[in-house]
Scaffold this motif. Structure first.
Motif, PDB file in Angstrom:
ATOM      1  N   ASN A  48      16.573  52.262  25.162  1.00  0.00           N
ATOM      2  CA  ASN A  48      16.055  50.962  25.923  1.00  0.00           C
ATOM      3  C   ASN A  48      17.130  50.110  25.736  1.00  0.00           C
ATOM      4  OD1 ASN A  48      13.728  52.430  26.889  1.00  0.00           O
ATOM      5  ND2 ASN A  48      12.209  50.642  26.531  1.00  0.00           N
ATOM      6  N   SER A  49      18.010  50.191  24.700  1.00  0.00           N
ATOM      7  CA  SER A  49      18.937  49.068  24.355  1.00  0.00           C
ATOM      8  C   SER A  49      20.278  49.725  24.569  1.00  0.00           C
ATOM      9  CB  SER A  49      18.766  48.856  22.766  1.00  0.00           C
ATOM     10  OG  SER A  49      18.946  50.204  22.109  1.00  0.00           O
ATOM     11  N   SER A  70      22.257  52.142  28.013  1.00  0.00           N
ATOM     12  CA  SER A  70      22.324  53.072  28.817  1.00  0.00           C
ATOM     13  C   SER A  70      23.201  54.225  28.813  1.00  0.00           C
ATOM     14  CB  SER A  70      22.673  52.249  30.310  1.00  0.00           C
ATOM     15  OG  SER A  70      23.780  51.783  30.015  1.00  0.00           O
ATOM     16  N   VAL A 125       6.259  55.106  27.128  1.00  0.00           N
ATOM     17  CA  VAL A 125       7.366  54.690  26.013  1.00  0.00           C
ATOM     18  C   VAL A 125       7.257  55.463  24.938  1.00  0.00           C
ATOM     19  CG1 VAL A 125       8.023  52.399  24.746  1.00  0.00           C
ATOM     20  CG2 VAL A 125       6.980  52.292  26.995  1.00  0.00           C
ATOM     21  N   GLN A 144       4.359  49.937  27.975  1.00  0.00           N
ATOM     22  CA  GLN A 144       4.706  48.908  27.024  1.00  0.00           C
ATOM     23  C   GLN A 144       3.569  47.969  26.323  1.00  0.00           C
ATOM     24  OE1 GLN A 144       8.216  48.682  25.700  1.00  0.00           O
ATOM     25  NE2 GLN A 144       7.050  47.027  24.223  1.00  0.00           N
ATOM     26  N   TYR A 180      12.496  54.245  23.609  1.00  0.00           N
ATOM     27  CA  TYR A 180      13.273  54.901  24.666  1.00  0.00           C
ATOM     28  C   TYR A 180      12.276  55.002  25.943  1.00  0.00           C
ATOM     29  CZ  TYR A 180      16.219  56.666  20.900  1.00  0.00           C
ATOM     30  OH  TYR A 180      17.107  56.662  19.826  1.00  0.00           O
ATOM     31  N   SER A 181      12.831  55.417  27.155  1.00  0.00           N
ATOM     32  CA  SER A 181      12.123  55.832  28.231  1.00  0.00           C
ATOM     33  C   SER A 181      12.381  57.363  28.535  1.00  0.00           C
ATOM     34  CB  SER A 181      12.375  54.879  29.514  1.00  0.00           C
ATOM     35  OG  SER A 181      12.402  53.506  29.022  1.00  0.00           O
TER      36      SER A 181
END
Lengths: 95, 95
Positions: free
Chosen positions: A44-45, A47, B2, B59, B91-92
């Motif tokens: 998520n931080s 790409s 998540v 989330q 993360y996703s």
């Protein structure tokens, strides 16, 4: 059980290009004997950063995985698109 | 979904002492709404390092988790036994 986290750091924009190779690696690996889980997740931080979370029934199954055709052929291709070495951590269940 | 990896680095020998607190945290967290997985694993390369691998439905469920009594009370106690800050990565799902 053996759990592995494999953090991959792609050159900018290269993850998109690597997705088909990752798909092939993940599909074939999930069919392997002793593979409990083998999935990729996007950070998520960043790409350009992913983690593959792996769960194997035993170290022997993980060792066999690393000798498969898809592993030995596809990992180098993925590596060429990365900015630094994959960070691999290996774990055993605790609680 | 998540996914979170939380790497914890204990002062030498302190993990043993922290196990009961970890057990309580993990048991209570697994009962939370939206908690898909919340398990700890011991590093194969350091007996003072663990990772907690978490999977949450959303989330919002993860945010709620971080406001629970057990989270807010137990995490600081665990932190006192650690040699450095917990490394948290979020993360996703990708592939």
């Amino acid at each position: 059980m053996v759990v592995v986290t494999a953090k991959m750091f792609f050159n900018q924009g290269k993850l998109k290009e690597a997705e088909n190779i990752l798909k092939e690696l993940i599909e074939k690996t999930n069919q392997e004997d002793g593979c409990i889980e083998y999935k990729s997740y996007l950070s998520n931080s960043s790409s350009d950063e992913i983690v593959i979370i792996e769960k194997w029934e035993s170290q022997a199954h993980l060792d066999a995985h690393m000798k498969t055709k898809h592993f030995t052929e596809l990992l180098p291709k993925i590596g060429e698109m990365c900015s630094k070495k994959t960070e691999i951590s290996v774990y055993s269940p605790l609680i």
